[in-house]
Scaffold this active site. Structure first.
Site, PDB file in Angstrom:
ATOM      1  CE  LYS A  56      29.536  53.165  70.356  1.00  0.00           C
ATOM      2  NZ  LYS A  56      30.199  53.228  71.671  1.00  0.00           N
ATOM      3  CB  SER A 309      26.529  59.480  66.778  1.00  0.00           C
ATOM      4  OG  SER A 309      25.258  59.328  67.367  1.00  0.00           O
TER       5      SER A 309
END
Length: 510
Positions: A56, A309
């Site tokens: 992110k 992720s």
């Protein structure tokens, strides 16, 4: 209305994104053990190695870099319970921009502390992401803050797309790339980049079965809001995919595959065994999809990549992962079996298992003639071995039910097998999911009220941001509709489990 960017414009934005002022180029790590097991070359993109342990940071930094001077001076605001919050906070700190992050009150302290450590102001508001998001919009209007959307923004998409650039720089021979999907920013960014340069590489989106907003949007032809989403993989628990991310995914994603929680848990274990990294559930999502797709399509000798992720895992949630990973790999099976109520019956049953390891055993007296048992059995050979076991037990006269895919059995009944009530009841069974915070159970009970007598109750929380309850109620046939309306008004995720086979087997007075 702003014209959507073309593929060429996205390519340029990704190539010029200044994300490496804050982020790092993460390694593409071979998974040697899993590669040998699946007979393919498996590579894991280690986004957990970012300073905020999540991809992110890329999108957040790129978005802030593209703000005007006036927008930066006003400060930025974001609503997030996790990785987006940390990405915005670190990026803002690096650029000297004031950042305000609105987080639900249910957010674990470790995540709140991490965001504050980057110098952001944290406002705790509401019990859900939706409530926090609405409050952030109000504050943005009130104070003229610049909002930071977590995925549906071209600059954020381009920032995440730098992962695609790195992937083909690190291995140009990849056949398929598996990408996790929540709001779609990561999948859109990677796909729009890869497909312009190497269109033969397949991009496969992976979603949880209980939060498949992209799959639903593709079937509908446009973004559609899911009624409810499961919270286990909270990093991808998104009800509505973004409009811009959907446009790109619809055009450039080749396929979508969905996985269940047990399959995600098994992928967390695989990642740990190959890399000693501990992924959060959303972080292991794409590897779970890779494994499932490889098995379904019987892939061999291909080069496959998955994205780890994120690794901002709640440590206490690992006990749930540990319990469920063997089921996800089909290396453990759960059965409900009826055995005779007589001395030596359990020993006879174990002998019928031919020395297989019993992982769990729950027993409850049922009558003078029979007993129902809840038994876990290790099945290293998977589905074929389970079929062999059940066939053998059935031939020997045992009544057998496979509960390996029964969520109520795995989450609740294994801890509360206790038998049916002595008296006949008009009983209905419901499962509930609600935000976890101090006094959450008391609040839940108060909201539930006294509309019906509780006849069964089991509460379980495994360190996540949500609690789970299984409850039975005495409800007359004519009262079911009114009771359902009451449950709908509460706003909790719930499901009628009255016909669940595990409940009927162990707890119902049939």
């Amino acid at each position: 209305m702003t014209q959507p960017l073309s593929a060429a414009q996205y390519l340029k934005k990704i190539l010029l994104a200044p994300v490496y002022e804050a982020a790092i180029e993460t390694p593409l790590q071979p998974m040697t053990k899993l590669s040998k097991r699946l007979n393919n070359q498996i590579f894991l993109k280690r986004e957990d190695r970012q300073p905020v342990h999540s991809f992110k940071l890329r999108g957040a930094y790129n978005k802030l870099s593209n703000l005007s001077t006036a927008q930066k001076q006003c400060g930025v605001i974001a609503a997030s319970a996790g990785n987006h919050a940390q990405g915005v906070a670190m990026s803002a700190q690096k650029m000297g921009i004031k950042a305000t992050i609105v987080m639900p009150k249910t957010t674990p302290d470790i995540k709140v502390s991490s965001v504050r450590a980057f110098g952001a102001d944290v406002i705790l508001h509401g019990d859900s992401f939706d409530a926090a998001s609405e409050h952030s919009k109000h504050l943005a209007e009130l104070h003229n803050y610049t909002p930071m959307h977590p995925f549906d923004d071209s600059d954020v998409i381009a920032g995440q797309g730098t992962i695609g650039k790195e992937l083909i720089q690190q291995n140009v021979h990849l056949d398929k790339i598996f990408v996790p999907v929540g709001g779609g920013g990561l999948a859109a960014g990677i796909a729009v980049y890869i497909k312009q340069l190497l269109p033969h590489i397949k991009i496969i989106a992976v979603e949880p079965e209980d939060a498949a907003c992209l799959k639903a949007a593709l079937a509908h032809g446009s973004p559609i809001t899911l009624d409810r989403v499961g919270l286990f993989a909270d990093g991808v628990a998104v009800k509505t995919i973004g409009s811009e991310t959907f446009r790109l995914c619809q055009q450039y994603i080749d396929e979508v595959i969905t996985v269940n929680s047990d399959e995600i848990c098994a992928a967390v274990k695989d990642i740990f065994e190959d890399s000693r990294a501990i992924a959060e559930p959303a972080g292991a999502l794409s590897l779970a999809g890779l494994k499932k797709y490889s098995h379904q399509h019987q892939l061999e000798n291909e080069q496959l990549s998955a994205i780890l992720s994120g690794a901002n895992v709640n440590f206490h949630g690992l006990r749930y992962v540990s319990e469920r990973c063997e089921l996800g790999e089909q290396k453990e099976s759960i059965l409900a079996v009826t055995i005779p109520e007589k001395q030596g019956a359990f020993l006879d049953f174990c002998n019928e298992l031919d020395s297989r390891a019993i992982t769990e055993f729950n027993y409850r007296f049922n009558s003078r003639k029979k007993a129902n048992i809840f038994v876990g059995i290790r099945t290293p050979e998977g589905a074929e071995e389970l079929l062999e076991i059940t066939d053998n037990l059935t031939k020997k006269g045992y009544a057998v039910a496979d509960l390996s895919h029964d969520e109520v059995a795995k989450l609740h009944l294994r801890y509360m097998v206790g038998g049916a009530p002595v008296e006949k009841l008009k009983e209905r069974l419901y499962s509930f999911e609600f935000p976890e915070h101090p006094n959450a159970l008391v609040k839940f009970l108060n909201m539930l009220g006294t509309h019906a007598s509780i006849t069964l109750f089991h509460y379980r929380n495994h360190g996540a941001a949500y609690g789970q309850v299984l409850a039975g109620f005495e409800i007359a046939d004519g009262e079911i509709e009114a009771f359902s309306e009451h449950l709908n008004a509460l706003g909790y995720n719930y499901k009628d489990e009255t016909d669940n086979q595990a409940y009927r087997f162990f707890l119902a007075n049939n």
